[in-house]
Design a protein around this motif. Structure first.
Motif, PDB file in Angstrom:
ATOM      1  N   UNK A 543       9.001 -11.672  -8.945  1.00  0.00           N
ATOM      2  CA  UNK A 543       7.640 -11.326  -8.563  1.00  0.00           C
ATOM      3  C   UNK A 543       7.514 -11.618  -7.070  1.00  0.00           C
ATOM      4  N   UNK A 544       7.361 -10.540  -6.303  1.00  0.00           N
ATOM      5  CA  UNK A 544       7.379 -10.678  -4.839  1.00  0.00           C
ATOM      6  C   UNK A 544       6.119 -10.021  -4.264  1.00  0.00           C
ATOM      7  N   UNK A 545       5.115 -10.840  -3.987  1.00  0.00           N
ATOM      8  CA  UNK A 545       3.861 -10.335  -3.418  1.00  0.00           C
ATOM      9  C   UNK A 545       4.016 -10.302  -1.899  1.00  0.00           C
ATOM     10  N   UNK A 546       3.955  -9.097  -1.345  1.00  0.00           N
ATOM     11  CA  UNK A 546       4.201  -8.909   0.086  1.00  0.00           C
ATOM     12  C   UNK A 546       3.683  -7.536   0.510  1.00  0.00           C
ATOM     13  N   UNK A 547       4.040  -7.155   1.737  1.00  0.00           N
ATOM     14  CA  UNK A 547       3.717  -5.806   2.221  1.00  0.00           C
ATOM     15  C   UNK A 547       4.481  -4.787   1.377  1.00  0.00           C
ATOM     16  N   UNK A 548       3.831  -3.647   1.089  1.00  0.00           N
ATOM     17  CA  UNK A 548       4.454  -2.620   0.243  1.00  0.00           C
ATOM     18  C   UNK A 548       5.761  -2.135   0.850  1.00  0.00           C
ATOM     19  N   UNK A 549       6.718  -1.897  -0.017  1.00  0.00           N
ATOM     20  CA  UNK A 549       7.987  -1.317   0.429  1.00  0.00           C
ATOM     21  C   UNK A 549       7.908   0.218   0.390  1.00  0.00           C
ATOM     22  N   UNK A 550       7.269   0.735  -0.645  1.00  0.00           N
ATOM     23  CA  UNK A 550       7.066   2.184  -0.759  1.00  0.00           C
ATOM     24  C   UNK A 550       5.580   2.468  -0.480  1.00  0.00           C
ATOM     25  N   UNK A 551       5.274   2.628   0.763  1.00  0.00           N
ATOM     26  CA  UNK A 551       3.872   2.660   1.196  1.00  0.00           C
ATOM     27  C   UNK A 551       3.137   3.932   0.752  1.00  0.00           C
ATOM     28  N   UNK A 552       3.851   4.956   0.401  1.00  0.00           N
ATOM     29  CA  UNK A 552       3.197   6.208   0.016  1.00  0.00           C
ATOM     30  C   UNK A 552       2.668   6.178  -1.412  1.00  0.00           C
ATOM     31  N   UNK A 553       3.080   5.188  -2.150  1.00  0.00           N
ATOM     32  CA  UNK A 553       2.636   5.106  -3.541  1.00  0.00           C
ATOM     33  C   UNK A 553       1.179   4.667  -3.614  1.00  0.00           C
ATOM     34  N   UNK A 554       0.398   5.349  -4.461  1.00  0.00           N
ATOM     35  CA  UNK A 554      -0.991   4.959  -4.691  1.00  0.00           C
ATOM     36  C   UNK A 554      -1.061   3.931  -5.813  1.00  0.00           C
ATOM     37  N   UNK A 555      -2.246   3.358  -6.002  1.00  0.00           N
ATOM     38  CA  UNK A 555      -2.409   2.360  -7.053  1.00  0.00           C
ATOM     39  C   UNK A 555      -2.092   2.954  -8.425  1.00  0.00           C
ATOM     40  N   UNK A 556      -2.451   4.222  -8.594  1.00  0.00           N
ATOM     41  CA  UNK A 556      -2.192   4.874  -9.883  1.00  0.00           C
ATOM     42  C   UNK A 556      -0.710   5.064 -10.154  1.00  0.00           C
ATOM     43  N   UNK A 557       0.066   5.104  -9.104  1.00  0.00           N
ATOM     44  CA  UNK A 557       1.516   5.274  -9.267  1.00  0.00           C
ATOM     45  C   UNK A 557       2.245   3.945  -9.485  1.00  0.00           C
ATOM     46  N   UNK A 558       1.540   2.880  -9.398  1.00  0.00           N
ATOM     47  CA  UNK A 558       2.134   1.545  -9.583  1.00  0.00           C
ATOM     48  C   UNK A 558       1.990   1.107 -11.040  1.00  0.00           C
ATOM     49  N   UNK A 559       2.761   0.113 -11.412  1.00  0.00           N
ATOM     50  CA  UNK A 559       2.747  -0.415 -12.768  1.00  0.00           C
ATOM     51  C   UNK A 559       1.921  -1.703 -12.807  1.00  0.00           C
ATOM     52  N   UNK A 560       1.110  -1.826 -13.833  1.00  0.00           N
ATOM     53  CA  UNK A 560       0.342  -3.061 -13.994  1.00  0.00           C
ATOM     54  C   UNK A 560       1.249  -4.122 -14.623  1.00  0.00           C
ATOM     55  N   UNK A 561       1.325  -5.240 -13.944  1.00  0.00           N
ATOM     56  CA  UNK A 561       2.191  -6.330 -14.411  1.00  0.00           C
ATOM     57  C   UNK A 561       1.421  -7.646 -14.207  1.00  0.00           C
ATOM     58  N   UNK A 562       0.862  -8.143 -15.274  1.00  0.00           N
ATOM     59  CA  UNK A 562       0.053  -9.366 -15.195  1.00  0.00           C
ATOM     60  C   UNK A 562       0.774 -10.570 -15.810  1.00  0.00           C
ATOM     61  N   UNK A 563       2.090 -10.600 -15.685  1.00  0.00           N
ATOM     62  CA  UNK A 563       2.878 -11.688 -16.287  1.00  0.00           C
ATOM     63  C   UNK A 563       2.408 -13.064 -15.806  1.00  0.00           C
ATOM     64  N   UNK A 564       2.051 -13.219 -14.555  1.00  0.00           N
ATOM     65  CA  UNK A 564       1.657 -14.530 -14.039  1.00  0.00           C
ATOM     66  C   UNK A 564       0.378 -15.041 -14.701  1.00  0.00           C
ATOM     67  N   UNK A 565      -0.443 -14.131 -15.211  1.00  0.00           N
ATOM     68  CA  UNK A 565      -1.669 -14.568 -15.867  1.00  0.00           C
ATOM     69  C   UNK A 565      -1.390 -15.402 -17.118  1.00  0.00           C
ATOM     70  N   UNK A 566      -0.205 -15.244 -17.674  1.00  0.00           N
ATOM     71  CA  UNK A 566       0.145 -16.021 -18.862  1.00  0.00           C
ATOM     72  C   UNK A 566       0.215 -17.519 -18.566  1.00  0.00           C
ATOM     73  N   UNK A 567       0.274 -17.875 -17.290  1.00  0.00           N
ATOM     74  CA  UNK A 567       0.413 -19.288 -16.902  1.00  0.00           C
ATOM     75  C   UNK A 567      -0.854 -19.837 -16.249  1.00  0.00           C
ATOM     76  N   UNK A 568      -1.942 -19.044 -16.239  1.00  0.00           N
ATOM     77  CA  UNK A 568      -3.106 -19.403 -15.432  1.00  0.00           C
ATOM     78  C   UNK A 568      -3.772 -20.706 -15.882  1.00  0.00           C
ATOM     79  N   UNK A 569      -3.714 -21.008 -17.186  1.00  0.00           N
ATOM     80  CA  UNK A 569      -4.423 -22.183 -17.684  1.00  0.00           C
ATOM     81  C   UNK A 569      -3.880 -23.490 -17.103  1.00  0.00           C
ATOM     82  N   UNK A 570      -2.602 -23.539 -16.798  1.00  0.00           N
ATOM     83  CA  UNK A 570      -2.015 -24.723 -16.162  1.00  0.00           C
ATOM     84  C   UNK A 570      -1.822 -24.525 -14.659  1.00  0.00           C
TER      85      UNK A 570
END
Length: 586
Positions: A543-570
């Motif tokens: 999981x690498x949150x940073x500047x986009x590598x493929x800048x032409x992709x829109x939000x709709x072209x991206x995949x939703x990945x909320x894996x980190x939310x599984x750890x939010x309680x701690x």
């Protein structure tokens, strides 16, 4: 008249006793007194004739049989006649200092040391302890005199302050012990030990980083990690400290540059050494000359991984260690790094190693806070004091002496630093988190992978970018308390790029068994002793949150990945606690 009669009797007593000493004692006559330093005798101290004389009755304090025995004879031993023994405490004597004597220091006597007496240490008396005198110390006539009324308080002018010349020097002749010749200082080693993480090698353009025992490569015992200038490689010789002494026997080194240098003048380099037979090596240095004198001028490196020399396999101290290469500039992304550290803690990481050249002030406080509690090890990395390091990865584009502040060197150094201490080492950047997707932590993930691939020692984890300019619309994890904290809130970024698999090269980071790696680069190993396995991204990914590598992709072209939310309680309360500890939130 009576007063002067008393003084006369006392003086007569002293003169009589001193006369006995002079006549009977083993006198140091002028001829004898001077003989001590006479040139004829000065060297005679060890001659057989003199050496044996030390115990002869005539010379050595003359204790003749008649006198030696007298000290313990029944007639003398303990003999204090009743009339004398009891006199010490008799009421007539106990406090007796007659008025005419008590304060008496008559003017004609005060300070009186006649010229013939003052300073007089006659040769006949100096050192004199005759047998008759030696035995007299406890004679009843003398022993009892100490408390006699005539003597008790009386200090006549001749006696006051008396160190009478005839008595003051009465000592047995001095016996001289043999003085051992001074021993030369032991050849201690090391002469100079480096306490720095980067050590210049004198008379070269090279830098030494660390040394570790490594017997995994045939014919070699030790590996020195360095940064060498590629166009200035010369033969080198290894010199060792063998526990406490310097080994004059040098061994010729093998120098191996790493294949990844990205065009920069300086490159990560391994120097392999053989340890001399019988040497229990603790420190090592290099020299361009086989002459040991030149090696003495070098700084010695302590040799790490001493446990590796044994055949017994030890259980590592840690299960997982994260090696974060090279923190430099004014990087101050406090929030994201705090979240990454707390995520790693939840995933089962025991230690995070940071090679730090510089960073922002807030991040520096955070690092030291985690260091104090033991999660983070900060390794000072002042590469900018020795070279002009590049801020980029390619020489033709970014210039400088060395790739990314020595990133390749620190990754290799971290592997060897934790080779004996950690079961697995994770190699990734400060803003990357290696996250399993089917297990809650790293240990069950690696147990499963090792069971499936028992010969693998390198596991490649695919890098996935989460562009930081795309936010989750509900603001579910927008935390008001974090608004003033510098950095990125990774919980707000759940849109993931799918890697472009049509290109030949795609970045990976790694989980490795350190003892199965010899050399590494950033995205793959250069040399290893086992197999390499690419982990499927649905099993584990970065999981690498940073500047986009493929800048032409829109939000709709991206995949939703909320894996980190599984750890939010701690994760959220742990982040709050860490930020509160350094005063970033109240």
């Amino acid at each position: 008249m009576n007063k002067y009669l008393k003084w006369g009797l006392i003086l007569l007593f002293v003169i009589v006793n001193v006369t006995i000493f002079i006549v009977v004692a083993g006198m140091r006559s002028p001829e004898v007194a001077g003989i001590r330093r006479s040139p004829e005798v000065a060297g005679m101290r060890r001659s057989p004739e003199v050496a044996g004389m030390r115990r002869s009755p005539e010379v050595a304090g003359m204790r003749s049989p008649e006198v030696a025995g007298i000290r313990r004879s029944p007639e003398v031993a303990g003999m204090r006649p009743p009339e004398v023994a009891g006199m010490r405490r008799s009421p007539e004597v106990a406090g007796m200092r007659p008025p005419e004597v008590a304060g008496m220091r008559p003017p004609e006597v005060a300070g009186m040391r006649p010229p013939e007496v003052a300073g007089m240490r006659s040769p006949e008396v100096a050192g004199m302890r005759s047998p008759e005198v030696a035995g007299m110390r406890r004679s009843p006539e003398v022993a009892g005199m100490r408390g006699s009324p005539e003597v008790a308080g009386m200090r006549p002018p001749e006696v006051a302050g008396i160190r009478l010349p005839e008595v003051a020097g009465m000592r047995s002749p001095k016996m001289h012990r043999a003085i051992l010749a001074p021993q030369p200082a032991r050849n201690l080693c090391p002469y100079r030990t480096s306490t720095q993480n980067i050590t210049p090698l004198n008379n070269t353009k090279h830098l030494l980083v660390s040394a570790y025992l490594d017997n995994r490569v045939k014919d070699w015992d030790l590996r020195i990690i360095g940064i060498f200038r590629r166009d200035s490689i010369l033969p080198l010789h290894c010199f060792f400290c063998c526990r406490s002494y310097f080994s004059n026997h040098s061994t010729l080194a093998s120098i191996e540059q790493h294949t990844d240098n990205f065009g920069f003048p300086f490159v990560t380099t391994d120097v392999m050494c053989q340890i001399p037979v019988g040497c229990d090596a603790t420190h090592v240095t290099l020299s361009i000359h086989p002459d040991s004198m030149e090696a003495h001028q070098q700084m010695f490196l302590p040799i790490g991984n001493q446990e590796s020399s044994g055949t017994e396999e030890r259980r590592p101290q840690f299960n997982f260690t994260v090696c974060i290469s090279n923190l430099f500039g004014d990087y101050n992304n406090v929030l994201q790094f705090t979240q990454a550290l707390e995520m790693y803690r939840l995933l089962g990481v025991d230690r995070v190693v940071v090679y730090k050249t510089s960073c922002g002030p807030d991040l520096d406080r955070l690092l030291h806070s985690y260091s104090q509690e033991g999660l983070v090890e900060i390794v000072p990395w002042p590469i900018d004091k020795h070279l002009q390091p590049s801020r980029g990865w390619l020489y033709t584009e970014h210039g400088g002496d060395l790739h990314y502040f020595g990133q390749l060197t620190t990754l290799n150094e971290c592997i060897y630093r934790y080779m004996d201490r950690s079961r697995y080492v994770l190699l990734n950047d400060i803003d990357e988190i290696i996250v399993p997707y089917n297990q809650r932590s790293l240990m069950p993930l690696m147990n499963e992978l090792q069971q499936q691939h028992p010969k693998a020692g390198v596991f490649l984890i695919e890098n996935h970018i989460f562009p930081k300019h795309h936010f989750e619309p509900s603001a579910k994890f927008h935390m008001p308390q974090w608004e003033g904290v510098p950095g990125v809130n990774i919980l707000e970024h759940i849109y993931r790029e799918e890697p472009n698999r049509r290109i030949v090269w795609h970045p990976y980071k790694m989980i490795v068994q350190p003892r199965m790696v010899e050399q590494t680069s950033v995205h793959s190993v250069l040399k290893n002793f086992g197999n390499t396995f690419k982990v499927p991204p649905d099993v584990c990914r970065i999981v690498h949150v940073r500047v986009a590598l493929q800048r032409r992709l829109t939000k709709e072209q991206l995949h939703i990945d909320s894996r980190l939310w599984d750890f939010h309680d701690k994760l959220i309360p742990n982040v709050d606690k860490a930020l509160r500890r350094i005063g970033m939130i109240s």
